[in-house]
Every structure is written in structure tokens, then in C-alpha cells.
Design a protein around this motif. Structure first.
Motif, mmCIF file in Angstrom:
data_model
loop_
_atom_site.group_PDB
_atom_site.id
_atom_site.type_symbol
_atom_site.label_atom_id
_atom_site.label_comp_id
_atom_site.label_asym_id
_atom_site.label_seq_id
_atom_site.Cartn_x
_atom_site.Cartn_y
_atom_site.Cartn_z
ATOM 1 N N PRO A 156 0.940 -1.170 -0.054
ATOM 2 C CA PRO A 156 -0.150 -0.049 0.158
ATOM 3 C C PRO A 156 0.758 1.269 -0.053
ATOM 4 O O PRO A 156 2.062 1.369 0.406
ATOM 5 N N VAL A 157 0.217 2.385 -0.413
ATOM 6 C CA VAL A 157 1.067 3.638 -0.507
ATOM 7 C C VAL A 157 1.065 4.351 0.944
ATOM 8 O O VAL A 157 -0.057 3.966 1.834
ATOM 9 N N MET A 158 1.749 5.014 1.083
ATOM 10 C CA MET A 158 1.500 5.941 2.355
ATOM 11 C C MET A 158 0.266 6.766 2.315
ATOM 12 O O MET A 158 -0.164 7.076 1.492
ATOM 13 N N GLY A 159 -0.156 6.692 3.683
ATOM 14 C CA GLY A 159 -1.504 7.441 3.858
ATOM 15 C C GLY A 159 -2.380 6.407 4.111
ATOM 16 O O GLY A 159 -3.579 6.827 4.407
ATOM 17 N N SER A 160 -2.279 5.176 3.954
ATOM 18 C CA SER A 160 -3.232 4.095 4.021
ATOM 19 C C SER A 160 -3.386 3.543 5.290
ATOM 20 O O SER A 160 -4.141 2.697 5.646
ATOM 21 N N GLY A 161 -2.210 4.099 6.169
ATOM 22 C CA GLY A 161 -2.055 3.298 7.625
ATOM 23 C C GLY A 161 -0.863 2.421 7.598
ATOM 24 O O GLY A 161 -0.817 1.886 8.803
ATOM 25 N N ILE A 162 -0.238 2.058 6.493
ATOM 26 C CA ILE A 162 0.981 1.311 6.652
ATOM 27 C C ILE A 162 1.856 1.875 7.590
ATOM 28 O O ILE A 162 2.338 3.255 7.326
ATOM 29 N N SER A 163 2.492 0.896 8.445
ATOM 30 C CA SER A 163 3.472 1.441 9.424
ATOM 31 C C SER A 163 4.979 0.576 9.370
ATOM 32 O O SER A 163 5.958 1.165 9.631
ATOM 33 N N ALA A 164 4.590 -0.562 9.110
ATOM 34 C CA ALA A 164 6.107 -1.468 8.913
ATOM 35 C C ALA A 164 5.723 -2.510 7.837
ATOM 36 O O ALA A 164 4.634 -2.892 7.408
#
Length: 791
Positions: free
Chosen positions: A345-353
Motif C-alpha cells: 500500500p501507499v503511504m497514507g493508507s495506515g501502513i507502518s511497517a
């Protein structure tokens, strides 16, 4: 077989022949063609998830050993052929469809050549690189990997050569989460043990058969109650003998899991380990002596503490050997884009690690590599260790920088690296809601308007395939079907809210592929000020009533406000115009009050009023308002026609008359809402409808159920209107439809014409039936409402 007979070539190119036995925790290979056979570079335009996001649950057990018959196979893996391995129902994994992915320690030995171990949930999904192994006789290779579980509770694994394969479970990830379960992930990068210096343990090597206890919670940025940890174990072995490590929760029974490490070098192996109640785990050492480093990569939360959920995936994010790239120079740090590439996923989707398979594709010298979030300070941790000319793999869990990148530092002479994706952790970003001023979130008492309020909801890019966006206004979805979220950018939904009196609640939900919310936002405001509004009482003072009349109070039909849903009404009834010497004073009620039998006499005039106490802001402020004093005259020849007569209107599911057709288990009839079986039936306020030019009255009864297995829900609503007596205005047939959430069912188009009835009372009563193993029934009534139809 992709590699052919390369074992001799690998050894002759990369190693001086050794006579001692070797046991590699990560494969020691050198033919560059091996890496090229793993996975082609993955396009960035689509997510590559192979399952849904969930939280980590520790468990342990061996589900496969092809040399022992464990898992149903007693022969070596056949080259290039997948085997289906049942995991659900084994090693502590439930067999009810709740397992989304399984965390494994994979060990390959007795292979006929070098190769790669792949895993996948089924034949229709992409494959994950689990580890690379060598073909040296007697050598074993271990690595941890996470693989999505198929709908039948199994996974599929394949080795590129004939080999013995052992799979030990470290835990599993749930197929979904409600946000309250333990096992959400929080990244933390810190070295917590180094036996060479005495950090976190005694300054001494760990002898064969000995163990050390590691304290994780407390001083390492990990809170008390954490359920597990993700660690990188680095065995620093200066002996000529191989060995293995077994991590487990301190005080628990030691499992069979074996993480093999090599002789005469440092070996990195990731592990996911449960923690004891005191926040510790134990590392047992086997047949040789070694120093040990433990680098913390993150922890899993306690129940109710949130944390990111894991989504399994596959794909190649980076290859330094690809066209336009170069090997990392000695001590070079390179920023590598992860978010938005390789199906991540792209940033801003909630991905953290992200969870990555880090592959050293040709060690330029003995050395190691570090990995961390790009833009952050480099922690004192190690991602992988390797020797000259070796190919090695290790699973790493690393946070992503704000730019969607990780930093990779090469602490060796020029070396090539390959980065494959196993999955990612994301805490889906909540949607944002905005409306025209002055209708801000939390506003109270703003003016009504003939013009609708323009609002919008903005949703993050999807963190999983199939995520959708849903918006509801006052429990009514703004669209028939949820909107599919973009995987590359934010999604906006515009809508309007009628600026009529009362509270308006907007809910915006990110839904997973099953329709369950994974991230939600709410926005609310109140139009009008009930405390300054004119009140009207029921019954009409000009009419005679029964000896057990129903008393009710509401704002005037043309008032630009309504009483809050939690308004408390205390009714006082007397024979005196000033309410002196009251006959009865009610308890605080949410709606109407039925005068008990035996208190009133026929032909008498009685006086009554109500004191209303309700909020005047979202900050907790309240006001108490006394209504005017009204009167009525009794007539014993009349009978009360209000369908709620005799019912306690307190909105408690413990009150009211039980509704039990045919003696079937049921709920109770109360005002506003009732619990029956695993569901709740709610009947909102009747309201005049803008779509009917304010000449129709509508209501949308809602049944919300906690499980998704509820079938055959059915609503039937009857409308009552008051003109001297209560009469049935209309009844409706069932017209239920799924709401935005799969567990919500709404009776739509429950509408009746006003037929010229202006400034009169309305009431809706809904009968509902659901099937959940058996039949459940309920009846619930709306609050009495005074409406100015056609106004």
C-alpha cells in the motif's frame, strides 16, 4: 527444478572445501542465477495481499516433518511440486476460519541441491519466498516466514530440489480484528541482549544445554502486558560445530522449534516469540557454545491496546542487480522505496511497517547489513549477517519512513541485495469528515436552514484489496453500495445533510472485503436548542381521555429542534391547577407515561406537566425545563388507543412486556430499542421527509447484529397518528436491506402520506423477527413525535 545440479558449483565458487559438518540457519550459496529464479519484480499498481489483516496470536507446534511423517508426509519434498499442508486445527491454530496467516519456522535439510522454499495459500495466489537453502550434505537451513492460509485451512509449500522439510508454528494472524484483541503490532528497534558485553544478560557465552531469560517489557519501550515480541537472534559462533536456538515464553514448556545457526560465523534468524506474564522469554541453546545478540524489532500489544494488523503478501520490492541499480558500496546507506511498490500500500493508507525477506546476493566480504525507517536515526541493530561470497536470507520487520522508504546500510565490501515482501503491518488510517460552517463537529444549537448542509468524507488509500468506503447520516447510508477505495490515492465522498432540528450523526467507515469496519470516524452536531423551544403535550386538552391515559411531551411540530434521545421526562399529575398535592410523580422516563389504573375518576379534570432534563452541549452541560401545565378530562367509556399504553417507556432492555409468539425466545417491547437474540432493534424518531416535500412521514427501523450469521431478518412497521384517538395510519410490508455494515439491516421506504395532518402526533412501532439458530422476536416503538406535516 530451476537450479539444476549446482551444489558442486556453488561450493567450488564460494568456499574453500571444509571437512567439518556445517548447519546453516540461512542458505550459503553463490550462483547469482539462484536469486533470479525467485520472483520477478512486481508491478506497483495493484496490491498483492493474499489474505486479510489480523492480529498475532502466539502458538506452537510442529505441523510438518517429511522425515517423520508429521503432517501426513513421510517422504522428502519432490522438486518443484507443491504439497498442501493442513495447519488450521493444529499446533494451537483454530479451525473455524478465523486464521488469516501462519507464522512458521521453516527448516530445510538433506537436500539434493541448492534452491528456494516457497509458500502460498493456494494455487490461485502468488508465492512467498520463505528461505534459500544449500545442497551441502548434512547442512540445515532455518528461517522464519509468514504465509497466508487458504480458505480450507491449509497452505502450500514447494522446494526446488528434493529435501527434508520441517515446519514449526510460531503463531498465527487472525483473519480480521475488532480492534480490541491482543496482538496488534508496534515497531520498536533496540538491542536488548548482547552476551559479549553483558547487555541484558550475563557477560558469558551460552553453553550447550543452557538458556538465558530475556526481559522485554519495562525498560525497552515495551509496555507491561505485551503479548509477544519480534526479535532478530544473532548467534555468534566461534566453534566448528553447528547448533540451534529455541525461544519460548519463560515458564512455558520448551517446544520443538529449532532455529539452526552455522559454525564459525554469525547467523541472524528472526523469531516471533510469546511473552510470559512478567514480559520475559527464554532462549535455549543446544549442542555448541555461542554468544548471542537479541535485537528487538517490535512487540505485540495486550488486549484493548490497538496496534497495527498484519496482511500477508508477496512480491519483489528491490533488486540491486536490476538494470539501473548497482551493488551497495562499503558502508553505503541506500534509501529503498517500499510503500507503493511490489503490491505494498501507499503511504497514507495506515501502513507502518513491512515484513521482508532480505537476501544477500553475493557478500563482498564478511559483514552485515542494517535496516531501519528512512529519515529516522539508525538504531544499534542488525538485519542480517553474512560471509564472503555467500547468499543468505533473513526475515526482517522494519518500520517505513514518512516517505514510504527504508534505509539499508551495507557494512561490508560492495554487496548486492534483494528485498522480497512477505506482508505489511497497517493500522488503517481513519477517514476525515467535514461540513459547511457553522455545522462543525461538536456544534450544538446551530440554526436550522431550508438549504441542505454540504459535507464530505475523505478516505485513505486502501491498505488491503477490496476495502470500501461507507458513509451514513443518522443511520441511513448515503449510497446503496459502499465505494471501492483507491489503492493509490485518497477517495472523497460528497453528500448533504438536511438542516432540520435535532442531532445529526455522520459515520464514515473503512470496510474490509467482508464488509466489517476496520477504521471509523464519527461527526455530530445539533441543530436547534430544545431548551428554548415551545413544548406541546399529549393528550389534547380539548378532548376527553380514558382512565389510564398516556401522557407525552415533545417540541412543537414547527420547532427547529427536537428533544435529545436521552432526555429524561418526569411527569407530575394532580387535581389542582398548580399541581399541588400530586396524585403521582413518575420516575425519569425516556418517553411517555401511562397513568396507572385506579388513580383517576371519570368526569374529572386533571392537570399535569413534565420536567425535562437533557444535555445542552457535548461537554456534559444539562438543563432542566418545566413545561406548561396542561389539563384533560376523563371518561370511563373511552379506552386508551396508544399502542404503547401500559408499557414502561424507560429505554432499558430489562423493561417492558415480553413478546413471545408461539413461546419462542424473545426480547421485550420498550421505547426506542430492544435486544433480542444477538441483535438490537432500534426505531428512530418519525420525521417529515424532504424527498416528499415535507408531506410524508418516514422512519427507518434498524436491526444491528453482532454476528454475520444472522439470517431471515424481517421488519414490519405500523404507523399511528393521533386525532382525538390514536388510529392506525398505515402498515408496511417488510422491505429490509443490508446497511453499510454487513451486520446492519434497515427497513427502507417506510413512508406514509400526511394527508393534511398538520401539527399532530405520530408514532411508529416495528415488529421484527430474526433467525440465528432459532427464531427471535421483538417489538419496539419510536418516541412520540409532534410533526408539522406539509410545513
Amino acid at each position: 527444478m530451476l537450479f539444476g545440479d549446482l551444489g558442486g558449483l556453488v561450493r567450488s565458487l564460494l568456499h574453500t572445501p571444509r571437512t567439518r559438518k556445517r548447519s546453516f540457519a540461512v542458505a550459503t550459496l553463490g550462483a547469482l542465477a539462484l536469486i533470479g529464479s525467485l520472483l520477478v519484480t512486481t508491478p506497483a499498481h495493484a496490491l498483492n495481499d493474499t489474505g486479510t489483516g489480523g492480529v498475532f496470536v502466539p502458538s506452537t507446534g510442529r505441523v510438518l516433518d517429511t522425515a517423520k511423517g508429521t503432517g501426513g508426509f513421510s517422504t522428502p519434498m519432490e522438486a518443484g511440486k507443491y504439497r498442501t499442508i493442513k495447519v488450521a486445527g493444529l499446533a494451537g491454530l483454530p479451525d473455524d476460519g478465523s486464521v488469516g496467516a501462519v507464522s512458521l519456522n521453516a527448516t530445510v535439510g538433506s537436500s539434493t541441491g541448492a534452491g528456494t522454499l516457497f509458500g502460498r495459500p493456494d494455487a490461485d495466489s502468488g508465492r512467498t519466498t520463505m528461505l534459500i537453502y544449500n545442497g551441502v550434505s548434512g547442512e540445515y537451513t532455518s528461517n522464519s516466514a509468514t504465509v497466508a492460509v487458504g480458505s480450507d485451512g491449509s497452505i502450500q509449500v514447494m522446494t526446488e530440489t528434493s529435501a527434508r522439510l520441517i515446519l514449526d508454528v510460531q503463531g498465527y494472524y487472525t483473519a480480521n480484528t475488532d480492534g480490541t484483541a491482543a496482538g496488534g503490532f508496534v515497531p520498536v528497534a533496540k538491542r536488548i541482549v548482547d552476551t559479549r558485553s553483558g547487555t541484558g544478560a550475563s557477560k558469558a557465552v551460552i553453553a550447550p544445554g543452557k538458556s538465558i531469560d530475556v526481559q522485554v517489557t519495562g525498560a525497552n519501550g515495551v509496555p507491561t502486558g505485551a503479548s509477544g515480541a519480534v526479535v532478530n537472534l544473532v548467534a555468534i559462533n566461534s566453534t566448528d560445530a553447528d547448533g540451534y536456538l529455541t525461544p519460548y515464553a519463560t515458564g512455558a514448556t520448551k517446544p520443538a522449534n529449532s532455529l539452526h545457526y552455522a559454525p564459525s560465523e554469525s547467523t541472524s534468524i528472526q523469531a516471533q516469540v510469546p511473552l510470559s506474564a512478567s514480559g520475559q522469554f527464554t532462549i535455549a541453546n543446544s549442542s555448541t557454545t555461542t554468544n548471542l545478540i537479541v535485537d528487538l524489532q517490535g512487540y505485540f500489544t495486550a488486549a484493548g491496546q490497538g496496534g497495527a494488523v498484519f496482511t500477508p503478501s508477496y512480491g519483489r520490492a528491490y533488486d540491486s542487480r536490476a538494470s539501473g541499480n548497482t551493488a551497495l558500496a562499503e558502508n553505503e546507506t541506500r534509501s529503498i522505496q517500499i510503500a507503493g511498490t511490489a503490491g505494498v500500500p501507499v503511504m497514507g493508507s495506515g501502513i507502518s511497517a513491512v515484513v521482508l525477506t532480505l537476501i544477500v546476493a553475493h557478500g563482498g566480504s564478511n559483514g552485515y547489513a542494517d535496516a531501519w525507517a528512512d529519515g529516522a536515526t539508525k538504531p544499534n541493530t542488525t538485519a542480517i549477517n553474512f560471509q564472503t561470497d555467500e547468499i543468505q536470507t533473513n526475515t526482517i520487520t522494519v518500520p517505513i519512513g514518512k516517505n514510504g522508504k527504508i534505509s539499508l546500510r551495507n557494512a561490508a565490501k560492495a554487496t548486492n541485495y534483494v528485498v522480497d515482501v512477505q506482508g505489511w503491518y497497517a493500522d488503517p488510517a481513519t477517514p476525515t469528515i467535514s461540513c459547511d460552517q457553522p455545522y462543525s463537529d461538536g456544534a450544538w444549537g446551530v440554526a436550522a436552514s431550508a438549504n441542505p448542509i454540504n459535507c464530505s468524507a475523505s478516505f485513505p488509500a486502501a491498505s488491503e484489496t477490496g476495502q470500501t468506503a461507507s458513509v451514513s447520516v443518522d443511520d441511513e447510508p448515503v449510497a446503496d453500495d459502499p465505494t471501492l477505495l483507491s489503492e493509490t490515492t485518497r477517495t472523497a465522498i460528497k453528500f448533504t445533510v438536511d438542516a432540520v432540528g435535532g442531532e445529526h450523526v455522520i459515520n464514515a467507515d473503512v470496510l474490509d472485503s467482508t464488509g466489517e469496519p476496520v477504521a471509523s470516524s464519527s461527526y455530530r452536531f445539533v441543530v436547534g436548542d430544545w431548551a428554548k423551544s415551545s413544548m406541546v403535550g399529549l393528550p389534547d386538552p380539548s378532548t376527553a381521555v380514558a382512565l389510564t391515559p398516556v401522557l407525552a411531551v415533545a417540541t412543537e411540530g414547527d420547532a427547529a429542534s427536537v428533544l435529545p434521545e436521552d432526555a429524561a421526562r418526569v411527569y407530575t399529575l394532580s387535581t389542582q391547577p398548580d399541581l399541588g398535592n400530586p396524585i403521582v410523580v413518575s420516575e425519569p422516563l425516556r418517553d411517555s407515561f401511562t397513568v396507572p389504573e385506579g388513580l383517576l375518576e371519570s368526569g374529572q379534570t386533571y392537570y399535569w406537566a413534565a420536567q425535562i432534563t437533557a444535555p445542552t452541549s457535548y461537554s456534559g452541560a444539562t438543563a432542566s425545563v418545566n413545561t406548561p401545565i396542561w389539563s384533560f378530562t376523563t371518561d370511563k367509556a373511552l379506552q386508551e388507543q396508544d399502542p404503547t399504553a401500559g408499557e414502561d417507556s424507560d429505554a432499558s432492555t430489562d423493561q417492558g412486556v415480553t413478546y413471545t409468539p408461539s413461546g419462542v425466545t424473545s426480547g421485550a417491547m420498550v421505547s426506542r430499542q430492544v435486544v433480542y437474540g444477538p441483535c438490537t432493534l432500534k426505531v428512530p424518531y418519525p420525521h417529515t421527509r424532504k424527498s416528499g416535500n415535507w408531506g410524508t412521514v418516514g422512519v427507518k427501523p434498524i436491526t444491528t447484529c453482532s454476528p454475520r450469521a444472522v439470517l431471515n431478518y424481517d421488519h414490519t412497521t405500523m404507523y399511528y397518528t393521533y386525532a382525538y384517538l390514536w388510529t392506525l395510519a398505515a402498515d408496511t410490508t417488510n422491505d429490509s436491506s443490508h446497511g453499510a455494515r454487513i451486520s446492519q439491516h434497515i427497513q427502507t421506504n417506510v413512508v406514509v402520506p400526511c394527508n393534511g395532518k398538520k401539527k399532530t402526533w405520530w408514532l411508529g412501532q416495528t415488529t421484527s423477527q430474526i433467525t440465528y439458530g432459532r427464531a427471535y422476536y421483538a417489538v419496539a416503538s419510536s418516541v412520540h413525535r409532534h410533526l408539522d406535516c406539509g410545513a
